[in-house]
Write a protein that holds these residues in place. Sequence first.
Motif, PDB file in Angstrom:
ATOM      1  N   GLU A  53       0.885  -1.423   0.224  1.00 18.47           N
ATOM      2  CA  GLU A  53       0.357   0.153   0.143  1.00 18.47           C
ATOM      3  C   GLU A  53       0.679   1.268   0.041  1.00 18.47           C
ATOM      4  N   SER A  54       1.036   2.346  -0.787  1.00 18.31           N
ATOM      5  CA  SER A  54       0.750   3.315  -0.565  1.00 18.31           C
ATOM      6  C   SER A  54      -0.252   4.347  -0.901  1.00 18.31           C
ATOM      7  N   GLY A  55       0.404   5.881  -0.567  1.00 18.54           N
ATOM      8  CA  GLY A  55      -0.425   7.046  -0.566  1.00 18.54           C
ATOM      9  C   GLY A  55      -1.387   7.604   0.905  1.00 18.54           C
ATOM     10  N   GLY A  56      -0.758   7.169   1.862  1.00 19.10           N
ATOM     11  CA  GLY A  56      -1.497   7.424   3.412  1.00 19.10           C
ATOM     12  C   GLY A  56      -0.670   8.892   3.086  1.00 19.10           C
ATOM     13  N   GLY A  57      -0.806   9.054   4.712  1.00 20.45           N
ATOM     14  CA  GLY A  57      -0.547  10.988   5.525  1.00 20.45           C
ATOM     15  C   GLY A  57      -1.384  11.691   5.839  1.00 20.45           C
ATOM     16  N   GLY A  71       0.316  -2.050   5.224  1.00 17.89           N
ATOM     17  CA  GLY A  71      -0.948  -1.364   6.046  1.00 17.89           C
ATOM     18  C   GLY A  71      -0.297   0.193   5.779  1.00 17.89           C
ATOM     19  N   THR A  72      -0.460   1.320   5.249  1.00 14.05           N
ATOM     20  CA  THR A  72      -1.021   2.419   5.598  1.00 14.05           C
ATOM     21  C   THR A  72      -1.720   3.760   5.978  1.00 14.05           C
ATOM     22  N   GLN A  73      -1.265   4.488   7.161  1.00 10.26           N
ATOM     23  CA  GLN A  73      -1.133   5.054   8.012  1.00 10.26           C
ATOM     24  C   GLN A  73      -2.110   6.474   7.502  1.00 10.26           C
ATOM     25  N   VAL A  74      -3.409   6.172   8.093  1.00  6.84           N
ATOM     26  CA  VAL A  74      -3.842   8.182   7.387  1.00  6.84           C
ATOM     27  C   VAL A  74      -4.526   8.501   8.575  1.00  6.84           C
ATOM     28  N   THR A  75      -3.801   9.619   8.306  1.00  8.17           N
ATOM     29  CA  THR A  75      -4.666  10.931  10.038  1.00  8.17           C
ATOM     30  C   THR A  75      -5.150  11.816   9.187  1.00  8.17           C
ATOM     31  N   VAL A  76      -6.355  12.602   9.720  1.00 10.09           N
ATOM     32  CA  VAL A  76      -7.045  14.153   9.667  1.00 10.09           C
ATOM     33  C   VAL A  76      -7.077  14.478  10.695  1.00 10.09           C
TER      34      VAL A  76
END
Length: 119
Positions: free
Chosen positions: A6-10, A112-117
Amino acid sequence: QVQLVESGGGLVQPGGSLRLSCAASRRTFSSYAMGWFRQAPGKERDFIAAINWSGGSTYYADSVKGRFTISRDNAKNTVYLQMNSLKPEDTAVYYCGTGRATIGPYDYWGQGTQVTVSS
């Protein structure tokens, strides 16, 4: 052995967008369903979206319906998750999985990739 990356988290502000990608090493990628799941701290891994082998059928959790879109490019062995109108409660580690059917079971997972909003 199948590898999913996976990629693209942030980090993104509420109301923003992100697109996650999941690249698969599976030679017969186009024959398998793909799904996205997420896991927030202290919670179980939850289903988010799934797409069948051809991309003709998609399924979404109620919590993301109308905001997230799953798609796939079988020529690139990649599945995507376009996430719009992100909310703080979307914060989680996002995983992709692959299996014989959209309802599972999913037999291979990415790291997994981390997504933080957050503002």
